[in-house]
Scaffold this motif. Sequence first.
Motif, PDB file in Angstrom:
ATOM      1  N   CYS A   1       0.308   7.186  -9.479  1.00 36.02           N
ATOM      2  CA  CYS A   1      -0.036   5.924  -8.823  1.00 36.02           C
ATOM      3  C   CYS A   1      -1.436   5.507  -9.285  1.00 36.02           C
ATOM      4  O   CYS A   1      -2.261   6.371  -9.587  1.00 36.02           O
ATOM      5  CB  CYS A   1      -0.039   6.084  -7.301  1.00 36.02           C
TER       6      CYS A   1
ATOM      7  N   CYS B   1      -3.217   6.422  -2.840  1.00 40.28           N
ATOM      8  CA  CYS B   1      -2.105   5.486  -2.607  1.00 40.28           C
ATOM      9  C   CYS B   1      -1.225   5.995  -1.464  1.00 40.28           C
ATOM     10  O   CYS B   1      -0.870   7.171  -1.412  1.00 40.28           O
ATOM     11  CB  CYS B   1      -1.280   5.365  -3.894  1.00 40.28           C
TER      12      CYS B   1
ATOM     13  N   HIS C   1       1.661   4.489  -0.855  1.00 43.29           N
ATOM     14  CA  HIS C   1       2.991   4.052  -1.296  1.00 43.29           C
ATOM     15  C   HIS C   1       3.588   3.022  -0.339  1.00 43.29           C
ATOM     16  O   HIS C   1       4.782   3.024  -0.098  1.00 43.29           O
ATOM     17  CB  HIS C   1       3.937   5.250  -1.492  1.00 43.29           C
TER      18      HIS C   1
ATOM     19  N   CYS D   1       2.328   1.367  -7.913  1.00 43.43           N
ATOM     20  CA  CYS D   1       2.683   2.578  -7.171  1.00 43.43           C
ATOM     21  C   CYS D   1       3.881   3.234  -7.854  1.00 43.43           C
ATOM     22  O   CYS D   1       4.971   2.662  -7.915  1.00 43.43           O
ATOM     23  CB  CYS D   1       3.002   2.213  -5.724  1.00 43.43           C
ATOM     24  N   ALA D   2       3.661   4.422  -8.382  1.00 42.14           N
ATOM     25  CA  ALA D   2       4.719   5.120  -9.137  1.00 42.14           C
ATOM     26  C   ALA D   2       5.883   5.520  -8.230  1.00 42.14           C
ATOM     27  O   ALA D   2       7.029   5.584  -8.675  1.00 42.14           O
ATOM     28  CB  ALA D   2       4.124   6.360  -9.807  1.00 42.14           C
ATOM     29  N   VAL D   3       5.587   5.757  -6.970  1.00 40.06           N
ATOM     30  CA  VAL D   3       6.642   6.181  -6.042  1.00 40.06           C
ATOM     31  C   VAL D   3       7.569   5.002  -5.747  1.00 40.06           C
ATOM     32  O   VAL D   3       8.800   5.128  -5.826  1.00 40.06           O
ATOM     33  CB  VAL D   3       6.030   6.749  -4.743  1.00 40.06           C
TER      34      VAL D   3
HETATM   35 ZN    ZN Z   1       1.941   5.130  -4.613  1.00 39.70          ZN
END
Ligand code: ZN
Length: 367
Positions: free
Chosen positions: A293, A298, A300, A306-308
Amino acid sequence: MDKQPKSKKPEESDPDHPYSIPGWDDMLEEAFSAYKGTYIAGRVAAQHKTVCDILIPGAMVQAAISGAMRRIGKQPVVGDFVVLLDQAELSSYTIVDILPRKTCLARGSPGDSSEEQVIAANINTIFIVTAVGKDLNLRRLERYLTIVHSSGAKPVILVNKIDLADDPEQVIEETKEIAGDVPVIAISALSKDGLEALIPYINTDETVALIGSSGVGKSTLINAFFGEDLQKTNDVREDDDKGKHTTTVRQLFLLPNGGIFIDNPGIREIQLGDSSEGIDRTFSDIADLSNSCRFKDCTHHNEPHCAVRNAVQNGLITQERFDSYHKLMNEAAFQSEKAEIGLKRLEKKKYKGLSQTARKYREYTGK
Ligand SMILES: [Zn+2]
Ligand SMILES: Nc1nc2c(ncn2[C@@H]2O[C@H](COP(=O)(O)OP(=O)(O)OP(=O)(O)O)[C@@H](O)[C@H]2O)c(=O)[nH]1
Ligand SMILES: [Mg+2]
Protein backbone atom coordinates in the motif's frame (compact mmCIF):
# COMPACT_ATOMS: atom_id res chain seq x y z
CA MET A 1 30.67 -35.08 19.01
CA ASP A 2 28.29 -37.85 20.03
CA LYS A 3 24.83 -36.76 21.06
CA GLN A 4 24.13 -37.82 24.61
CA PRO A 5 20.60 -39.08 25.20
CA LYS A 6 18.70 -36.76 27.54
CA SER A 7 19.07 -38.35 30.94
CA LYS A 8 15.94 -38.41 33.06
CA LYS A 9 16.23 -36.67 36.41
CA PRO A 10 15.41 -39.00 39.30
CA GLU A 11 12.46 -36.75 40.31
CA GLU A 12 10.87 -37.21 36.87
CA SER A 13 10.01 -40.80 37.70
CA ASP A 14 9.05 -40.05 41.31
CA PRO A 15 5.25 -40.40 41.54
CA ASP A 16 5.12 -37.87 44.40
CA HIS A 17 7.03 -35.19 42.55
CA PRO A 18 5.27 -32.42 40.54
CA TYR A 19 6.79 -33.97 37.40
CA SER A 20 4.02 -36.56 37.67
CA ILE A 21 1.47 -33.78 37.00
CA PRO A 22 0.58 -33.88 33.29
CA GLY A 23 2.35 -31.05 31.49
CA TRP A 24 4.79 -30.16 34.29
CA ASP A 25 8.19 -29.03 33.04
CA ASP A 26 11.47 -27.42 34.06
CA MET A 27 10.10 -23.87 33.79
CA LEU A 28 7.28 -24.68 36.19
CA GLU A 29 9.72 -26.48 38.47
CA GLU A 30 11.81 -23.30 38.56
CA ALA A 31 8.79 -21.07 39.28
CA PHE A 32 7.54 -23.44 41.98
CA SER A 33 10.95 -23.58 43.68
CA ALA A 34 10.07 -20.24 45.34
CA TYR A 35 7.55 -22.19 47.46
CA LYS A 36 8.78 -24.33 50.28
CA GLY A 37 7.29 -26.31 53.12
CA THR A 38 3.58 -27.03 53.16
CA TYR A 39 2.95 -26.02 49.55
CA ILE A 40 2.22 -28.49 46.81
CA ALA A 41 1.74 -28.05 43.08
CA GLY A 42 -1.29 -29.07 41.01
CA ARG A 43 -3.15 -28.51 37.76
CA VAL A 44 -6.74 -27.32 37.45
CA ALA A 45 -8.81 -30.09 35.82
CA ALA A 46 -12.26 -28.53 36.23
CA GLN A 47 -13.82 -25.41 37.63
CA HIS A 48 -17.02 -25.43 39.64
CA LYS A 49 -18.84 -22.54 41.31
CA THR A 50 -16.80 -22.36 44.49
CA VAL A 51 -14.13 -25.05 44.12
CA CYS A 52 -11.80 -26.48 41.50
CA ASP A 53 -10.85 -30.10 40.83
CA ILE A 54 -7.07 -30.23 40.97
CA LEU A 55 -4.69 -32.92 39.78
CA ILE A 56 -1.87 -33.30 42.27
CA PRO A 57 0.81 -36.01 42.21
CA GLY A 58 -1.08 -39.29 42.42
CA ALA A 59 -4.54 -37.89 43.21
CA MET A 60 -7.41 -35.59 42.32
CA VAL A 61 -8.48 -33.19 45.09
CA GLN A 62 -10.84 -30.25 45.45
CA ALA A 63 -9.58 -26.84 46.45
CA ALA A 64 -11.07 -23.43 47.10
CA ILE A 65 -9.45 -20.17 46.03
CA SER A 66 -7.76 -18.14 48.78
CA GLY A 67 -9.46 -14.95 49.92
CA ALA A 68 -6.35 -12.96 49.00
CA MET A 69 -6.48 -14.20 45.42
CA ARG A 70 -10.17 -13.47 45.16
CA ARG A 71 -9.64 -9.92 46.43
CA ILE A 72 -7.13 -9.13 43.68
CA GLY A 73 -9.32 -10.85 41.07
CA LYS A 74 -6.86 -13.65 40.33
CA GLN A 75 -8.96 -16.49 38.96
CA PRO A 76 -7.49 -19.89 38.10
CA VAL A 77 -8.85 -21.55 34.96
CA VAL A 78 -8.74 -25.08 33.58
CA GLY A 79 -5.21 -25.96 32.53
CA ASP A 80 -3.58 -23.64 35.07
CA PHE A 81 -0.73 -24.90 37.20
CA VAL A 82 -1.39 -23.73 40.73
CA VAL A 83 0.22 -23.64 44.15
CA LEU A 84 -1.84 -25.19 46.92
CA LEU A 85 -1.59 -24.82 50.63
CA ASP A 86 -1.87 -28.33 52.00
CA GLN A 87 -3.71 -28.16 55.31
CA ALA A 88 -3.49 -31.85 56.08
CA GLU A 89 -4.88 -31.36 59.56
CA LEU A 90 -8.10 -29.92 58.08
CA SER A 91 -7.89 -32.31 55.12
CA SER A 92 -8.42 -29.33 52.83
CA TYR A 93 -6.50 -27.52 50.12
CA THR A 94 -6.45 -23.85 49.19
CA ILE A 95 -5.20 -22.38 45.91
CA VAL A 96 -2.81 -19.58 46.83
CA ASP A 97 -1.12 -18.78 43.51
CA ILE A 98 -1.13 -19.41 39.77
CA LEU A 99 2.19 -20.30 38.17
CA PRO A 100 3.10 -18.33 35.00
CA ARG A 101 0.89 -19.22 32.03
CA LYS A 102 2.58 -20.25 28.79
CA THR A 103 -0.47 -19.75 26.64
CA CYS A 104 -3.77 -18.20 27.46
CA LEU A 105 -7.05 -18.62 25.59
CA ALA A 106 -9.08 -15.49 26.23
CA ARG A 107 -12.12 -13.73 24.92
CA GLY A 108 -13.29 -10.16 25.08
CA SER A 109 -15.42 -9.22 28.01
CA PRO A 110 -19.08 -8.58 27.40
CA GLY A 111 -20.58 -5.17 28.21
CA ASP A 112 -18.68 -2.51 30.07
CA SER A 113 -16.06 -4.62 31.74
CA SER A 114 -12.66 -3.88 30.29
CA GLU A 115 -10.86 -7.05 31.20
CA GLU A 116 -10.36 -10.03 28.96
CA GLN A 117 -11.92 -13.22 30.17
CA VAL A 118 -9.42 -16.08 30.30
CA ILE A 119 -11.07 -19.35 29.31
CA ALA A 120 -8.24 -21.87 29.67
CA ALA A 121 -4.46 -21.86 30.02
CA ASN A 122 -1.31 -23.74 29.05
CA ILE A 123 -2.71 -25.27 25.87
CA ASN A 124 -0.34 -26.43 23.14
CA THR A 125 -2.83 -27.10 20.35
CA ILE A 126 -6.41 -25.99 19.85
CA PHE A 127 -8.70 -28.04 17.64
CA ILE A 128 -11.23 -25.61 16.20
CA VAL A 129 -14.10 -28.00 15.53
CA THR A 130 -16.74 -27.27 12.94
CA ALA A 131 -19.23 -29.61 11.34
CA VAL A 132 -20.47 -30.14 7.81
CA GLY A 133 -23.91 -28.60 7.37
CA LYS A 134 -25.29 -25.38 8.81
CA ASP A 135 -22.44 -24.88 11.30
CA LEU A 136 -19.82 -24.47 8.61
CA ASN A 137 -19.23 -20.75 8.40
CA LEU A 138 -15.96 -19.38 7.09
CA ARG A 139 -16.43 -16.03 8.81
CA ARG A 140 -16.88 -17.72 12.16
CA LEU A 141 -13.74 -19.76 11.50
CA GLU A 142 -11.79 -16.54 10.86
CA ARG A 143 -12.99 -15.29 14.24
CA TYR A 144 -11.88 -18.50 15.98
CA LEU A 145 -8.53 -18.43 14.19
CA THR A 146 -7.94 -14.87 15.38
CA ILE A 147 -8.61 -15.84 18.98
CA VAL A 148 -6.49 -18.99 18.82
CA HIS A 149 -3.58 -17.23 17.10
CA SER A 150 -3.68 -14.63 19.88
CA SER A 151 -3.62 -17.32 22.56
CA GLY A 152 -0.16 -18.61 21.69
CA ALA A 153 -1.49 -22.13 21.03
CA LYS A 154 -1.27 -23.82 17.63
CA PRO A 155 -4.60 -23.91 15.75
CA VAL A 156 -5.84 -26.90 13.76
CA ILE A 157 -9.22 -26.84 12.00
CA LEU A 158 -11.26 -30.03 12.18
CA VAL A 159 -14.16 -30.40 9.77
CA ASN A 160 -16.25 -33.02 11.55
CA LYS A 161 -19.26 -35.06 10.35
CA ILE A 162 -17.58 -35.44 6.97
CA ASP A 163 -19.78 -38.55 6.59
CA LEU A 164 -22.70 -36.14 6.04
CA ALA A 165 -21.04 -34.13 3.25
CA ASP A 166 -22.28 -34.53 -0.32
CA ASP A 167 -18.97 -33.27 -1.65
CA PRO A 168 -16.33 -33.60 1.09
CA GLU A 169 -13.48 -32.36 -1.09
CA GLN A 170 -15.28 -29.14 -1.93
CA VAL A 171 -15.91 -28.44 1.79
CA ILE A 172 -12.24 -28.95 2.61
CA GLU A 173 -11.09 -26.82 -0.33
CA GLU A 174 -13.33 -23.93 0.73
CA THR A 175 -12.10 -24.15 4.30
CA LYS A 176 -8.46 -24.29 3.24
CA GLU A 177 -8.92 -21.06 1.32
CA ILE A 178 -9.31 -19.09 4.54
CA ALA A 179 -6.97 -21.21 6.69
CA GLY A 180 -3.57 -19.91 5.52
CA ASP A 181 -0.98 -22.38 6.81
CA VAL A 182 -3.30 -23.82 9.47
CA PRO A 183 -3.97 -27.54 8.88
CA VAL A 184 -7.53 -28.44 7.86
CA ILE A 185 -8.46 -32.04 8.65
CA ALA A 186 -11.65 -33.88 7.65
CA ILE A 187 -12.90 -36.35 10.24
CA SER A 188 -15.92 -38.25 11.39
CA ALA A 189 -15.82 -38.51 15.15
CA LEU A 190 -18.81 -40.85 15.04
CA SER A 191 -17.36 -43.41 12.63
CA LYS A 192 -13.77 -42.58 13.72
CA ASP A 193 -12.72 -41.93 10.12
CA GLY A 194 -9.68 -39.70 9.69
CA LEU A 195 -8.75 -39.63 13.38
CA GLU A 196 -5.27 -41.00 12.68
CA ALA A 197 -4.39 -37.58 11.20
CA LEU A 198 -4.79 -36.09 14.68
CA ILE A 199 -2.27 -38.37 16.35
CA PRO A 200 0.76 -36.12 15.64
CA TYR A 201 -0.90 -33.41 17.77
CA ILE A 202 -1.53 -35.65 20.74
CA ASN A 203 1.72 -36.07 22.57
CA THR A 204 2.79 -36.89 26.09
CA ASP A 205 2.60 -33.85 28.33
CA GLU A 206 0.95 -31.74 25.65
CA THR A 207 -2.48 -30.23 26.08
CA VAL A 208 -5.06 -30.14 23.30
CA ALA A 209 -8.27 -28.15 23.74
CA LEU A 210 -11.42 -28.44 21.63
CA ILE A 211 -13.50 -25.38 20.84
CA GLY A 212 -16.48 -24.81 18.58
CA SER A 213 -20.25 -24.37 18.56
CA SER A 214 -22.59 -26.65 20.44
CA GLY A 215 -23.37 -29.85 18.58
CA VAL A 216 -20.32 -30.00 16.29
CA GLY A 217 -19.12 -33.18 18.00
CA LYS A 218 -16.39 -32.13 20.45
CA SER A 219 -17.43 -34.59 23.14
CA THR A 220 -18.00 -37.33 20.57
CA LEU A 221 -14.37 -36.82 19.52
CA ILE A 222 -13.16 -37.05 23.13
CA ASN A 223 -15.12 -40.30 23.52
CA ALA A 224 -13.65 -41.64 20.26
CA PHE A 225 -10.14 -41.10 21.57
CA PHE A 226 -10.82 -42.68 24.90
CA GLY A 227 -12.73 -45.59 23.40
CA GLU A 228 -15.48 -45.13 25.99
CA ASP A 229 -18.30 -42.70 26.72
CA LEU A 230 -16.59 -40.36 29.15
CA GLN A 231 -18.61 -37.37 28.02
CA LYS A 232 -22.34 -37.08 27.43
CA THR A 233 -23.37 -36.24 23.86
CA ASN A 234 -26.72 -35.19 22.44
CA ASP A 235 -28.52 -34.92 19.11
CA VAL A 236 -28.58 -31.63 17.25
CA ARG A 237 -31.84 -29.85 16.34
CA GLU A 238 -33.10 -30.97 12.99
CA ASP A 239 -34.06 -27.56 11.63
CA ASP A 240 -30.75 -25.73 12.14
CA ASP A 241 -28.15 -28.35 13.20
CA LYS A 242 -27.63 -26.51 16.48
CA GLY A 243 -26.59 -28.47 19.56
CA LYS A 244 -28.25 -28.46 22.95
CA HIS A 245 -25.31 -27.25 25.04
CA THR A 246 -24.76 -30.71 26.43
CA THR A 247 -21.30 -30.11 27.90
CA THR A 248 -21.60 -27.51 30.64
CA VAL A 249 -18.30 -27.80 32.49
CA ARG A 250 -14.86 -27.28 30.98
CA GLN A 251 -12.83 -30.32 31.87
CA LEU A 252 -9.39 -31.83 31.42
CA PHE A 253 -8.91 -35.53 30.58
CA LEU A 254 -5.78 -37.66 30.53
CA LEU A 255 -5.13 -40.12 27.72
CA PRO A 256 -3.25 -43.34 28.47
CA ASN A 257 -0.36 -42.14 26.24
CA GLY A 258 0.13 -39.09 28.47
CA GLY A 259 -1.71 -36.70 26.14
CA ILE A 260 -4.12 -34.24 27.71
CA PHE A 261 -7.51 -33.14 26.32
CA ILE A 262 -9.73 -30.26 27.38
CA ASP A 263 -13.40 -30.50 26.37
CA ASN A 264 -15.19 -27.16 26.30
CA PRO A 265 -18.87 -26.30 26.40
CA GLY A 266 -20.15 -25.13 23.01
CA ILE A 267 -19.66 -21.43 22.45
CA ARG A 268 -22.61 -19.36 21.20
CA GLU A 269 -20.69 -16.35 20.07
CA ILE A 270 -17.13 -15.48 20.93
CA GLN A 271 -15.98 -11.87 21.25
CA LEU A 272 -12.42 -10.94 20.43
CA GLY A 273 -10.06 -9.90 23.18
CA ASP A 274 -6.91 -7.90 22.51
CA SER A 275 -6.34 -9.61 19.19
CA SER A 276 -4.56 -7.37 16.70
CA GLU A 277 -1.65 -9.79 16.36
CA GLY A 278 -4.09 -12.67 15.93
CA ILE A 279 -5.80 -10.74 13.13
CA ASP A 280 -2.51 -10.24 11.29
CA ARG A 281 -1.78 -13.94 11.47
CA THR A 282 -5.29 -15.01 10.49
CA PHE A 283 -5.33 -12.56 7.56
CA SER A 284 -1.67 -13.00 6.59
CA ASP A 285 -2.67 -12.50 2.91
CA ILE A 286 -3.95 -9.00 3.78
CA ALA A 287 -0.98 -8.29 6.07
CA ASP A 288 1.45 -9.23 3.26
CA LEU A 289 -0.36 -7.12 0.68
CA SER A 290 -0.45 -4.10 2.95
CA ASN A 291 3.33 -3.80 2.52
CA SER A 292 2.55 -2.65 -1.02
CA CYS A 293 0.00 0.00 0.00
CA ARG A 294 1.24 3.53 -0.65
CA PHE A 295 0.81 4.56 2.97
CA LYS A 296 2.57 2.56 5.63
CA ASP A 297 -0.35 2.99 8.01
CA CYS A 298 -3.00 2.34 5.35
CA THR A 299 -6.25 1.15 6.94
CA HIS A 300 -7.52 -0.15 3.57
CA HIS A 301 -10.65 1.96 3.81
CA ASN A 302 -10.34 4.79 1.31
CA GLU A 303 -6.67 5.66 1.01
CA PRO A 304 -5.38 5.95 -2.59
CA HIS A 305 -3.17 3.18 -3.99
CA CYS A 306 -4.32 0.57 -1.53
CA ALA A 307 -2.96 -2.84 -2.56
CA VAL A 308 -5.52 -4.66 -0.44
CA ARG A 309 -8.54 -2.94 -2.01
CA ASN A 310 -6.97 -3.55 -5.42
CA ALA A 311 -6.73 -7.24 -4.61
CA VAL A 312 -10.42 -7.25 -3.68
CA GLN A 313 -11.29 -5.52 -6.94
CA ASN A 314 -9.23 -8.07 -8.90
CA GLY A 315 -10.91 -10.96 -7.12
CA LEU A 316 -7.74 -12.12 -5.33
CA ILE A 317 -9.43 -11.57 -1.98
CA THR A 318 -13.18 -12.07 -1.66
CA GLN A 319 -15.34 -9.17 -0.57
CA GLU A 320 -16.63 -11.36 2.29
CA ARG A 321 -13.14 -11.97 3.64
CA PHE A 322 -12.27 -8.29 3.32
CA ASP A 323 -15.46 -7.30 5.21
CA SER A 324 -14.74 -9.93 7.85
CA TYR A 325 -11.22 -8.46 8.30
CA HIS A 326 -12.64 -4.97 8.88
CA LYS A 327 -15.31 -6.25 11.22
CA LEU A 328 -12.74 -8.04 13.39
CA MET A 329 -10.36 -5.05 13.26
CA ASN A 330 -13.15 -2.77 14.50
CA GLU A 331 -14.00 -5.18 17.26
CA ALA A 332 -10.36 -5.51 18.39
CA ALA A 333 -9.99 -1.71 18.35
CA PHE A 334 -13.13 -1.38 20.46
CA GLN A 335 -11.81 -3.95 22.94
CA SER A 336 -8.45 -2.26 23.32
CA GLU A 337 -10.22 1.09 23.75
CA LYS A 338 -12.30 -0.43 26.51
CA ALA A 339 -9.14 -1.79 28.13
CA GLU A 340 -7.57 1.67 27.88
CA ILE A 341 -10.57 3.37 29.46
CA GLY A 342 -10.43 0.78 32.23
CA LEU A 343 -6.79 1.60 32.79
CA LYS A 344 -7.49 5.34 32.85
CA ARG A 345 -10.26 4.80 35.38
CA LEU A 346 -7.82 2.87 37.51
CA GLU A 347 -5.23 5.63 37.26
CA LYS A 348 -7.84 8.23 38.13
CA LYS A 349 -8.75 6.22 41.20
CA LYS A 350 -5.12 6.13 42.26
CA TYR A 351 -4.80 9.85 41.55
CA LYS A 352 -7.88 10.56 43.65
CA GLY A 353 -6.29 8.58 46.46
CA LEU A 354 -3.14 10.65 46.11
CA SER A 355 -4.93 13.97 46.12
CA GLN A 356 -6.82 12.97 49.24
CA THR A 357 -3.52 12.22 50.92
CA ALA A 358 -2.24 15.56 49.71
CA ARG A 359 -5.35 17.26 51.11
CA LYS A 360 -4.89 15.60 54.47
CA TYR A 361 -1.25 16.64 54.44
CA ARG A 362 -2.32 20.21 53.74
CA GLU A 363 -4.85 20.15 56.57
CA TYR A 364 -2.28 18.68 58.90
CA THR A 365 0.48 21.14 58.07
CA GLY A 366 -1.91 24.05 57.68
CA LYS A 367 -0.39 24.88 54.26
ZN1 ZN B 1 -4.24 -0.46 2.01
N1 LIG C 1 -23.09 -37.96 11.49
C1 LIG C 1 -22.25 -37.61 12.44
N2 LIG C 1 -22.73 -37.20 13.64
C2 LIG C 1 -21.82 -36.85 14.59
C3 LIG C 1 -20.43 -36.86 14.38
N3 LIG C 1 -19.81 -36.44 15.50
C4 LIG C 1 -20.78 -36.16 16.37
N4 LIG C 1 -22.00 -36.40 15.84
C5 LIG C 1 -23.31 -36.23 16.49
O1 LIG C 1 -23.53 -34.84 16.76
C6 LIG C 1 -24.29 -34.68 17.95
C7 LIG C 1 -23.59 -33.67 18.87
O2 LIG C 1 -22.38 -34.21 19.33
P1 LIG C 1 -21.67 -33.74 20.70
O3 LIG C 1 -20.39 -34.51 20.77
O4 LIG C 1 -22.60 -33.83 21.83
O5 LIG C 1 -21.37 -32.20 20.38
P2 LIG C 1 -20.56 -31.14 21.27
O6 LIG C 1 -19.74 -30.33 20.34
O7 LIG C 1 -19.84 -31.81 22.38
O8 LIG C 1 -21.77 -30.24 21.83
P3 LIG C 1 -21.85 -29.36 23.21
O9 LIG C 1 -21.41 -30.21 24.33
O10 LIG C 1 -23.29 -29.00 23.29
O11 LIG C 1 -20.98 -28.17 22.97
C8 LIG C 1 -24.43 -36.08 18.55
O12 LIG C 1 -25.70 -36.58 18.21
C9 LIG C 1 -23.34 -36.88 17.86
O13 LIG C 1 -23.65 -38.26 17.76
C10 LIG C 1 -19.95 -37.33 13.10
O14 LIG C 1 -18.77 -37.40 12.82
N5 LIG C 1 -20.92 -37.66 12.19
MG1 LIG D 1 -19.94 -31.55 24.41
